[in-house]
Design a protein around this motif. Structure first.
Motif, PDB file in Angstrom:
ATOM      1  N   GLY A  50      -3.899  10.115  -0.751  1.00 43.02           N
ATOM      2  CA  GLY A  50      -2.605   9.522  -1.074  1.00 43.02           C
ATOM      3  C   GLY A  50      -2.554   8.044  -0.762  1.00 43.02           C
ATOM      4  O   GLY A  50      -2.090   7.232  -1.567  1.00 43.02           O
ATOM      5  N   ALA A  51      -3.040   7.671   0.415  1.00 42.15           N
ATOM      6  CA  ALA A  51      -3.033   6.260   0.811  1.00 42.15           C
ATOM      7  C   ALA A  51      -3.950   5.432  -0.080  1.00 42.15           C
ATOM      8  O   ALA A  51      -3.586   4.329  -0.503  1.00 42.15           O
ATOM      9  CB  ALA A  51      -3.440   6.119   2.271  1.00 42.15           C
ATOM     10  N   SER A  52      -5.132   5.948  -0.394  1.00 41.15           N
ATOM     11  CA  SER A  52      -6.055   5.173  -1.238  1.00 41.15           C
ATOM     12  C   SER A  52      -5.547   5.083  -2.673  1.00 41.15           C
ATOM     13  O   SER A  52      -5.679   4.032  -3.312  1.00 41.15           O
ATOM     14  CB  SER A  52      -7.464   5.762  -1.194  1.00 41.15           C
ATOM     15  N   ALA A  53      -4.943   6.145  -3.176  1.00 38.65           N
ATOM     16  CA  ALA A  53      -4.380   6.088  -4.532  1.00 38.65           C
ATOM     17  C   ALA A  53      -3.198   5.130  -4.587  1.00 38.65           C
ATOM     18  O   ALA A  53      -3.051   4.359  -5.538  1.00 38.65           O
ATOM     19  CB  ALA A  53      -3.951   7.478  -4.992  1.00 38.65           C
ATOM     20  N   GLY A  54      -2.359   5.142  -3.561  1.00 43.11           N
ATOM     21  CA  GLY A  54      -1.249   4.198  -3.487  1.00 43.11           C
ATOM     22  C   GLY A  54      -1.735   2.765  -3.401  1.00 43.11           C
ATOM     23  O   GLY A  54      -1.201   1.866  -4.055  1.00 43.11           O
ATOM     24  N   GLY A  83       1.254  -8.596  -2.046  1.00 43.71           N
ATOM     25  CA  GLY A  83       0.895  -7.901  -0.813  1.00 43.71           C
ATOM     26  C   GLY A  83       1.966  -6.923  -0.372  1.00 43.71           C
ATOM     27  O   GLY A  83       1.669  -5.826   0.106  1.00 43.71           O
ATOM     28  N   TYR A  84       3.211  -7.312  -0.537  1.00 41.70           N
ATOM     29  CA  TYR A  84       4.325  -6.417  -0.208  1.00 41.70           C
ATOM     30  C   TYR A  84       4.222  -5.137  -1.031  1.00 41.70           C
ATOM     31  O   TYR A  84       4.366  -4.026  -0.492  1.00 41.70           O
ATOM     32  CB  TYR A  84       5.661  -7.122  -0.479  1.00 41.70           C
ATOM     33  N   HIS A  85       3.967  -5.253  -2.309  1.00 40.26           N
ATOM     34  CA  HIS A  85       3.894  -4.069  -3.167  1.00 40.26           C
ATOM     35  C   HIS A  85       2.660  -3.225  -2.873  1.00 40.26           C
ATOM     36  O   HIS A  85       2.718  -1.991  -2.934  1.00 40.26           O
ATOM     37  CB  HIS A  85       3.942  -4.472  -4.637  1.00 40.26           C
ATOM     38  N   VAL A  86       1.554  -3.852  -2.563  1.00 41.28           N
ATOM     39  CA  VAL A  86       0.350  -3.092  -2.214  1.00 41.28           C
ATOM     40  C   VAL A  86       0.602  -2.268  -0.950  1.00 41.28           C
ATOM     41  O   VAL A  86       0.276  -1.078  -0.901  1.00 41.28           O
ATOM     42  CB  VAL A  86      -0.864  -4.031  -2.041  1.00 41.28           C
ATOM     43  N   VAL A  87       1.199  -2.877   0.056  1.00 43.00           N
ATOM     44  CA  VAL A  87       1.504  -2.152   1.295  1.00 43.00           C
ATOM     45  C   VAL A  87       2.516  -1.042   1.025  1.00 43.00           C
ATOM     46  O   VAL A  87       2.363   0.087   1.517  1.00 43.00           O
ATOM     47  CB  VAL A  87       2.022  -3.124   2.381  1.00 43.00           C
ATOM     48  N   THR A  88       3.534  -1.330   0.223  1.00 36.32           N
ATOM     49  CA  THR A  88       4.548  -0.330  -0.093  1.00 36.32           C
ATOM     50  C   THR A  88       3.943   0.874  -0.802  1.00 36.32           C
ATOM     51  O   THR A  88       4.205   2.027  -0.432  1.00 36.32           O
ATOM     52  CB  THR A  88       5.656  -0.947  -0.968  1.00 36.32           C
ATOM     53  N   PHE A  89       3.135   0.641  -1.815  1.00 44.19           N
ATOM     54  CA  PHE A  89       2.514   1.751  -2.546  1.00 44.19           C
ATOM     55  C   PHE A  89       1.567   2.541  -1.653  1.00 44.19           C
ATOM     56  O   PHE A  89       1.496   3.767  -1.745  1.00 44.19           O
ATOM     57  CB  PHE A  89       1.767   1.222  -3.777  1.00 44.19           C
ATOM     58  N   THR A  90       0.841   1.859  -0.774  1.00 42.78           N
ATOM     59  CA  THR A  90      -0.057   2.547   0.147  1.00 42.78           C
ATOM     60  C   THR A  90       0.737   3.464   1.075  1.00 42.78           C
ATOM     61  O   THR A  90       0.370   4.627   1.276  1.00 42.78           O
ATOM     62  CB  THR A  90      -0.864   1.531   0.970  1.00 42.78           C
ATOM     63  N   LEU A  91       1.823   2.960   1.617  1.00 42.23           N
ATOM     64  CA  LEU A  91       2.657   3.781   2.507  1.00 42.23           C
ATOM     65  C   LEU A  91       3.325   4.934   1.770  1.00 42.23           C
ATOM     66  O   LEU A  91       3.415   6.045   2.302  1.00 42.23           O
ATOM     67  CB  LEU A  91       3.715   2.909   3.191  1.00 42.23           C
ATOM     68  N   ILE A  92       3.781   4.690   0.555  1.00 41.03           N
ATOM     69  CA  ILE A  92       4.388   5.772  -0.228  1.00 41.03           C
ATOM     70  C   ILE A  92       3.371   6.883  -0.470  1.00 41.03           C
ATOM     71  O   ILE A  92       3.668   8.065  -0.285  1.00 41.03           O
ATOM     72  CB  ILE A  92       4.954   5.250  -1.564  1.00 41.03           C
ATOM     73  N   GLY A  93       2.168   6.529  -0.874  1.00 40.03           N
ATOM     74  CA  GLY A  93       1.127   7.532  -1.107  1.00 40.03           C
ATOM     75  C   GLY A  93       0.785   8.301   0.154  1.00 40.03           C
ATOM     76  O   GLY A  93       0.643   9.529   0.135  1.00 40.03           O
TER      77      GLY A  93
END
Length: 75
Positions: free
Chosen positions: A23-27, A58-68
């Motif tokens: 999930g984290a890597s896909a996010g 960077g904000y969006h990359v971190v957000t998607f990683t956390l969501i996943g």
């Protein structure tokens, strides 16, 4: 509200067989290669400073990683 749409689409994208690492890597990949890449095109066209791009992408990359990560731990 739109965050729920993002989370729902990411869950559909991940499918039924998953874990926190997947999930984290896909996010992370979705945030970096879809969102940040699309933002990068716009930033290049608008000739905005790279610093702004790095902050916003960077904000969006971190957000998607956390969501996943959260979606796969929570299931």
């Amino acid at each position: 509200m739109l965050s729920f749409v993002i989370a729902w689409v990411l869950v559909v994208f991940l499918g039924p067989e998953r874990n926190a690492a997947i999930g984290a890597s896909a996010g992370f990949m979705a945030g970096l290669f879809w969102v940040a890449a699309a933002m990068g095109i716009t930033y290049l066209f608008e000739r905005k400073p790279v610093k702004f791009f790095l902050i916003n992408a960077g904000y969006h990359v971190v957000t998607f990683t956390l969501i996943g990560f959260i979606l796969d731990v929570w299931r």
